[in-house]
Write an enzyme that holds these catalytic residues in place. Structure first.
Site, PDB file in Angstrom:
ATOM      1  CG  ASP A  18      -2.174   0.834   1.046  1.00  0.00           C
ATOM      2  OD1 ASP A  18      -2.259   1.605   0.073  1.00  0.00           O
ATOM      3  OD2 ASP A  18      -3.091   0.718   1.884  1.00  0.00           O
ATOM      4  CG  ASP A  67      -5.775  -5.275   1.869  1.00  0.00           C
ATOM      5  OD1 ASP A  67      -6.546  -6.051   2.460  1.00  0.00           O
ATOM      6  OD2 ASP A  67      -4.835  -4.682   2.438  1.00  0.00           O
ATOM      7  CG  ASP A  74      -2.755  -7.280   8.100  1.00  0.00           C
ATOM      8  OD1 ASP A  74      -3.287  -8.074   7.301  1.00  0.00           O
ATOM      9  OD2 ASP A  74      -2.754  -6.048   7.947  1.00  0.00           O
TER      10      ASP A  74
END
Ligand SMILES: *[C@@H]1O[C@H](CO)[C@@H](O)[C@H](O)[C@H]1NC(C)=O
Ligand SMILES: *[C@@H]1O[C@H](CO)[C@@H](O)[C@H](O)[C@H]1NC(C)=O
Ligand SMILES: *[C@@H]1O[C@H](CO)[C@@H](O)[C@H](O)[C@H]1NC(C)=O
Length: 432
Positions: free
Chosen positions: A84, A161, A222
């Protein structure tokens, strides 16, 4: 129903050595290996204050150089993946995604070309939603143009994502984007985050769909830079293993998230433990570290050829935690070679103990599920190699001594030489 049967069949075939993947793009026949920016670099965008750490083309070009120069590419780590925070806040006037112009002044195609010039493959992050998790433009509503843009940029791997999206619609949205990627004609590894979001909501998840549409998928939380985070993920995988392991195979993998090795959170022994568990799980091996700062002993873990070979075993059978006793967790994975219908095995003895001294533990091979009547030769994957060239039979004990939070990781190859280990060899040898 028809689809379900089809998927089930292709998974069975995958177990029987045929390289048939459910997502039939011919990619990721072994778990992908490479480097992914997120764990170490997160969303550092202030290049004035942190010029060596900000998410920028400079960071990725240097990482590509180091993957090659430091021997990681030769060991198999050949994907360089942007996460990201690479995007500009807005799309271009013609509606295309564009990178932040200060941090990626040469553009993504130039970065992709650079990565390819190093003999590596190039991966990019996006999000099936209105925004990425860090708030940059997502692909929702622009899926077709974005798939085309990725192909134009010669992207080899897309991590998609799931922030800012409707989680209930993922079962349609992720496959649809996979179809659009396929339509571009460019082979692109497709990494889905879809089940992790559904798992978090406690939804029942259709894993057959994952195997059918994604090359890999993030099942759960995560990872963060700590033993607690790593082992929590491993425990969760063990809890779900009966279901999840059925959907792993060549072309389609469960993804417990990145390797922490070489960062701040794991000790040397804990790093070996992550490497061993990830090898047993047939997990993607995606490092996320500052490559020029990785200390030699940690680099040796990451580049351990014997362990990479277990991870990349072409049968692609995901291993499981088979037994827990006295604070020792035993994880086993079926691997090649196969002889007379008997598999070889990788076995990790992981200590959850914290009481101090290395803990001695004995178990017969048959109690671990290793029942080849002709027996096995044993290789200690982290320790001294080839101590014996004699064979252990299923009723013999294997003796290990495991350091707190550490691992003893052994490979048992089927062997029919009938050169059995003698009493002294059996009694005195302890694997550490
Ligand atoms: C992005 O676009 C929005 C409206 O489309 C506009 O309000 C905003 O100023 C733009 N931001 C930048 C950084 O150009
Ligand atoms: C995405 O944005 C559109 C337009 O603003 C909005 O209608 C839609 O509800 C949003 N979707 C999600 C999942 O947030
Ligand atoms: C697209 O899908 C078809 C059918 O599964 C497959 O044969 C082909 O290799 C795929 N192409 C790409 C570029 O992924």
């Amino acid at each position: 129903m028809f689809y379900k049967n089809l998927v089930w069949l292709c998974l069975i075939f995958a177990e029987n050595l045929q390289k048939i993947s459910c997502l039939n793009n011919g990619l990721a026949l072994t778990p992908p290996m490479g480097w992914l920016a997120w764990q170490r670099y997160r969303c550092i965008t202030d290049c004035e204050t942190y010029p060596d750490e900000c998410v920028s083309e400079k960071l990725f070009m240097e990482a590509a150089d180091l993957l090659v120069k430091e021997g990681y590419a030769d060991a198999g780590y050949n994907f360089l993946i942007v996460d990201d925070c690479w995007l500009a806040k807005n799309r271009s006037a013609d509606g295309k995604l564009q990178p932040d112009e200060k941090r990626f002044p040469s553009g993504i195609k130039a970065l992709s070309d650079y990565v390819h010039s190093k003999g590596l493959k190039f991966g990019l992050y996006e999000d099936w939603g209105n925004k990425t998790c860090a708030g940059y433009p997502g692909i929702l509503g622009n899926e077709e143009i974005d798939a085309k843009t990725f192909a134009e940029w010669e992207v080899d791997y897309v991590k998609l994502d799931g922030c800012y999206s409707n989680i209930r619609l993922m079962d349609k949205g992720y496959p649809e984007f996979g179809r659009l990627l396929n339509k571009t004609g460019r082979p692109i590894v497709y990494s889905c985050s879809w089940p992790a979001y559904q798992e978090e909501k406690g939804m029942s998840i259709n894993y057959a769909l994952m195997a059918q549409h994604c090359n890999l998928w993030r099942n759960y939380d995560d990872i963060d830079d700590s033993w607690d985070s790593m082992i929590k993920i491993a425990d969760y995988f063990a809890m779900k293993q009966e279901l999840w392991s059925r959907y792993a195979g060549p072309g389609h993998w469960n993804d417990p998230d990145m390797l922490l090795i070489g960062n701040f959170g794991l000790s040397y022994e804990q790093s070996k433990t992550q490497m061993a568990i990830w090898a047993v799980l047939a997990a993607p091996l995606l490092m996320s570290n500052k490559l020029y700062d990785v200390r030699p002993e940690f680099k040796a873990i990451l580049q351990n050829k014997d362990i990479i070979k277990v991870n990349q075993d072409r049968l692609g059978i995901q291993g499981t935690r088979v037994f827990r006793d006295k604070g020792i967790d035993m994880w086993t994975r079926k691997i090649e070679p196969i002889r007379n219908g008997q598999y070889s095995y990788a076995v990790a003895f992981v200590s959850r103990r914290v009481d101090g001294a290395p803990y001695p533990y004995n178990i017969t091979l048959q109690d671990l599920g290793l029942v080849n009547p002709e027996g096995y030769t044993i290789t200690n994957l982290f320790g001294q190699r080839n101590i014996f060239n004699c064979v252990f039979t299923p009723t013999m004990n294997v003796k290990v001594r495991v350091i707190p939070n550490g691992v003893v990781f052994l490979r048992f190859n089927v062997d029919d030489s009938q050169k059995y280990c003698d009493e002294i060899q059996k009694k005195t040898h302890v694997f550490v």
